[in-house]
Design an enzyme around this catalytic site. Structure first.
Site, PDB file in Angstrom:
ATOM      1  N   GLU A 252       0.812  -1.216   0.000  1.00 25.99           N
ATOM      2  CA  GLU A 252       0.000   0.000   0.000  1.00 25.99           C
ATOM      3  C   GLU A 252       0.850   1.273   0.000  1.00 25.99           C
ATOM      4  O   GLU A 252       0.641   2.185   0.786  1.00 25.99           O
ATOM      5  CB  GLU A 252      -0.957  -0.004   1.199  1.00 25.99           C
ATOM      6  N   ASP A 325      -8.456  -9.047   4.227  1.00 24.09           N
ATOM      7  CA  ASP A 325      -8.228  -7.899   5.103  1.00 24.09           C
ATOM      8  C   ASP A 325      -9.280  -7.760   6.192  1.00 24.09           C
ATOM      9  O   ASP A 325     -10.186  -6.936   6.064  1.00 24.09           O
ATOM     10  CB  ASP A 325      -8.198  -6.615   4.257  1.00 24.09           C
ATOM     11  N   GLU A 353     -12.418  -1.942  12.205  1.00 23.48           N
ATOM     12  CA  GLU A 353     -12.361  -1.243  10.920  1.00 23.48           C
ATOM     13  C   GLU A 353     -13.544  -1.600  10.020  1.00 23.48           C
ATOM     14  O   GLU A 353     -14.165  -0.724   9.430  1.00 23.48           O
ATOM     15  CB  GLU A 353     -11.047  -1.581  10.211  1.00 23.48           C
TER      16      GLU A 353
HETATM   17  O1  GCW Z   1      -6.949  -2.872   6.508  1.00 23.87           O
HETATM   18  C1  GCW Z   1      -6.099  -2.061   5.783  1.00 23.87           C
HETATM   19  C2  GCW Z   1      -6.433  -0.690   6.243  1.00 23.87           C
HETATM   20  C3  GCW Z   1      -5.283   0.268   6.264  1.00 23.87           C
HETATM   21  C4  GCW Z   1      -4.125  -0.411   6.978  1.00 23.87           C
HETATM   22  C5  GCW Z   1      -3.759  -1.664   6.213  1.00 23.87           C
HETATM   23  C6  GCW Z   1      -2.655  -2.449   6.883  1.00 23.87           C
HETATM   24  C7  GCW Z   1      -2.428   0.529   8.352  1.00 23.87           C
HETATM   25  O2  GCW Z   1      -7.480  -0.210   5.456  1.00 23.87           O
HETATM   26  O3  GCW Z   1      -5.701   1.429   6.905  1.00 23.87           O
HETATM   27  O4  GCW Z   1      -3.022   0.442   7.105  1.00 23.87           O
HETATM   28  O5  GCW Z   1      -4.857  -2.524   6.143  1.00 23.87           O
HETATM   29  O6  GCW Z   1      -2.982  -3.368   7.624  1.00 23.87           O
HETATM   30  O7  GCW Z   1      -1.502  -2.160   6.670  1.00 23.87           O
END
Ligand code: GCW
Length: 674
Positions: A252, A325, A353
């Site tokens: 990311e 995720d 989240e």
């Molecule tokens: O779940 C996703 C999130 C990001 C997060 C990423 C991760 C810290 O949307 O906000 O960043 O995973 O786990 O690195």
């Protein structure tokens, strides 16, 4: 400093009194700041303890034994002060939860060696995916000003056995490694030390470039290696028991070794070598995926399996519980069963989240336990995720670890939702003992946090135990995943677009005229099923045997596909959402039925949030099913709650909302619960 001496027996009596008084008058208002501790401002010291003169191997450095001495007094024995402390909290817990039997010796040793919280806190005090206010760490005030919350935080963690904390976000600001910040970190480390809580930091892999103007951050470059070695030496000169680093690399947008044509092993090993002489560890995250891949769920295995055996022994690969995720239900990440000569650990998400932020009551232990208890079958039956991460499958128990992304902020009640404190508590208890049941943990937590009165504990425990499954039903029935509105992930947005295909819900749900769901089968799909060992591979691959609660995770099915109960897939989706809606409504009733046992302050807060949760459940169903209806052309059954908004209204509605931290709650759609 105030100290509460813990005399066993006394607290049981006190508990009984408070339970009695509940039946007469409503408890006094309580803002929840004391968590499950009764009084978070005071350390608890046991009266009868004994440090062992000879090292007791069974107990190790953190375990304890409680047994009666020849005078009949229950004594806590341990090799270390930490063991005595954990024993003291254990005894306190036993006392507060009911009359414990101390005639039988108690021996407790933590299962995981590293039991770590991950804060996604930024230096500017925002918290990525944090829903409990701003960061607890007031960097601009440190090192000069010390807030009482720092020690309270350490105490709360000690009481549940957490022994490490990563202070900053994995999307790491390089400034955290500057001398200025390290002096601030030192203050926290000093406060935490007596509570056996070690400090760790997330690092930015490009720090040599950012902080020292080096031309590269290539892990094989000698100047880069020297920079890290010097930096690590500096850190340990300031914080001698510094725990080590957490790293998000090449994920990311974060920098990593692949920026220089190197592998994750090259990157991790360079840092591992630097911390090794000091006993430090490197937790290297497996959360990597590239936009071009046809299946994000496969990428961690594709990336890390070829590197098996190449990591140093103080590197632990930190793997999210599921392959995508932190969805409310995912199958376990197949990477847990794919490495043999590499240390691995699980990363759970305590902050909600994708599970309604701190607006929804979702007790998460059942979800985490589902993962830990899953059998990878790597070395035949019994190779569970718990056994894998405890190092029992390959005999590498020395570095067993588990991490939880916290739900903690500077909110007075720490977690934003009074009942979300249970998730912090549950993570610690699970890390200490993954065999504890969800029932036992919630029972303990409720008794310590509210009252031991059965009339309260039983219905509320039942409600909380049902909450995760309810959330799955109203957010992602039958394995449908990532239909979340971006970028806040609060609420539905199946139509959402993004800058990357794999950040768009359509990448996952694949709704079209021919059906819905992600085909991960071996013959027609991405073959993600093959990353699982038999018998799981075939079980998931075959639509007949695939568990229905994950069926759309692994299969793309026509809208009129016949489910086991005879419903069409479309109807089954509608009815599953409906159950979720009903259950969320039921939570309000349950809470109302226990009103007299809860102080007004906490009662009202939870009540308001349960109402929001039930409304959100309808919103979720409305948005997703109305959107899918465009493709299915089927009707929502008449015995389901009627939609309260049209698809157009809901689509328009998302405009303008949100950032990473908090959804704009005031801009959520209006819903009524008749
Ligand atoms: O779940 C996703 C999130 C990001 C997060 C990423 C991760 C810290 O949307 O906000 O960043 O995973 O786990 O690195």
């Amino acid at each position: 400093m105030r100290i509460v001496k813990y005399v066993f027996g006394l607290s049981v009596a006190l508990m009984a009194m408070s339970t009695q008084s509940c039946t007469q008058a409503r408890p006094e208002n309580n803002n929840g700041h004391n968590l499950w501790l009764g009084d978070i401002t005071a350390p608890v010291i046991a009266t009868d303890t004994e440090l062992l003169s000879e090292y007791d191997k069974e107990l190790g450095d953190e375990g304890f034994r409680i047994k009666r001495n020849d005078k009949g007094v229950a004594v806590i024995y341990a090799n270390t002060k930490a063991g005595i402390m954990y024993g003291t909290y254990h005894l306190k817990r036993l006392g507060e939860c009911g009359k414990p039997n101390l005639d039988k010796e108690i021996v407790e040793v933590p299962a995981f060696k590293y039991r770590i919280l991950n804060h996604w806190d930024n230096p500017n005090l925002t918290v990525e995916r944090g829903y409990a206010g701003k960061s607890l760490w007031k960097w601009e005030e440190l090192p000069g000003k010390i807030r009482p919350e720092y020690e309270e935080y350490a105490r709360a963690n000690a009481s549940i056995g957490i022994n490490g904390t990563v202070l900053n976000n994995v999307n790491a600001d390089p400034c955290m490694l500057t001398r200025e910040y390290l002096e601030k970190v030192k203050v926290l480390a000093d406060i935490f030390r007596p509570y056996n809580l070690k400090v760790y930091l997330s690092l930015n892999f490009a720090a040599p470039k950012h902080l020292a103007n080096l031309k590269t951050s290539d892990p094989l470059d000698k100047d880069v290696i020297k920079w890290w070695n010097d930096k690590v030496a500096e850190i340990y000169s300031i914080i001698p028991d510094f725990g080590g680093f957490l790293v998000k690399a090449n994920s990311e947008g974060q920098s990593g070794p692949q920026d220089y044509g190197r592998t994750h092993a090259d990157g991790a090993n360079m840092i591992a070598d630097a911390v090794k002489p000091y006993g430090g560890i490197v937790m290297w995250r497996a959360f990597v995926y590239a936009a071009e891949s046809p299946d994000r769920a496969k990428q961690a295995v594709e990336e890390f399996k070829p590197l098996d055996g190449q990591f140093r022994d103080n590197v632990i690969i930190q793997i999210k519980n599921g392959p995508v995720d932190f969805q409310p239900r995912e199958p376990f990440s197949p990477l847990f069963g794919q490495l043999e000569n590499t240390n691995i650990m699980a990363e759970m998400q305590i902050t909600q989240e994708y599970l309604g932020h701190s607006n929804h009551m979702v007790y998460l232990h059942p979800m985490w336990k589902e993962c830990l208890d899953s059998d990878t079958y790597q070395k035949g039956e019994g190779s569970t995720v718990a056994a894998e991460t405890l190092g029992k499958v390959h005999g590498n128990t020395a570095t067993s670890a588990i991490a939880g992304v916290t739900n903690i902020g500077d909110d007075i009640n720490w977690c934003g939702h009074q009942l979300a404190q249970a998730n912090w508590y549950a993570f610690g208890r699970m890390a200490w003992n993954p065999d504890l049941s969800s029932e036992q943990i919630i029972d303990e937590w409720l008794k310590q946090t509210f009252t031991t009165n059965k009339k309260f504990v039983e219905p509320v425990a039942k409600m909380m135990l049902a909450s995760r499954e309810a959330c799955v039903k109203y957010e992602m029935p039958m394995g449908l995943h990532h239909t979340f509105k971006g970028p806040d992930h609060y609420g539905p947005g199946p139509w959402d677009r993004s800058s990357r295909p794999d950040w768009e819900p359509a990448y996952y749900h694949k709704a079209a005229a021919d059906g819905v769901g992600f085909d991960r089968t071996s013959k027609t799909g991405t073959d993600a099923v093959s990353q699982y060992h038999e018998p799981l591979k075939s079980l998931y691959d075959n639509v007949e045997t695939c568990p229905e609660n994950l069926i759309l995770w692994f299969h793309h099915l026509p809208w009129d596909y016949k489910m086991k109960d005879g419903h069409t897939l479309w109807d089954e989706l509608c009815y599953t959402y409906e159950e979720g809606i009903k259950e969320a409504r039921g939570f309000i009733k349950t809470w109302e039925s226990v009103e007299r046992f809860v102080d007004q302050e906490r009662y009202d807060q939870v009540h308001a949030k349960l109402i929001r949760q039930a409304k959100d459940a309808i919103w979720w169903r409305d948005a997703t099913m109305l959107y899918f209806q465009q493709y299915s052309k089927m009707e929502i059954p008449s015995d389901c709650t009627p939609p309260q908004h049209t698809l157009d209204e809901l689509r328009r509605f998302r405009l303008g909302i949100s950032n990473y931290e908090n959804p704009a709650i005031d801009r959520l759609p209006e819903y009524t619960l008749d």
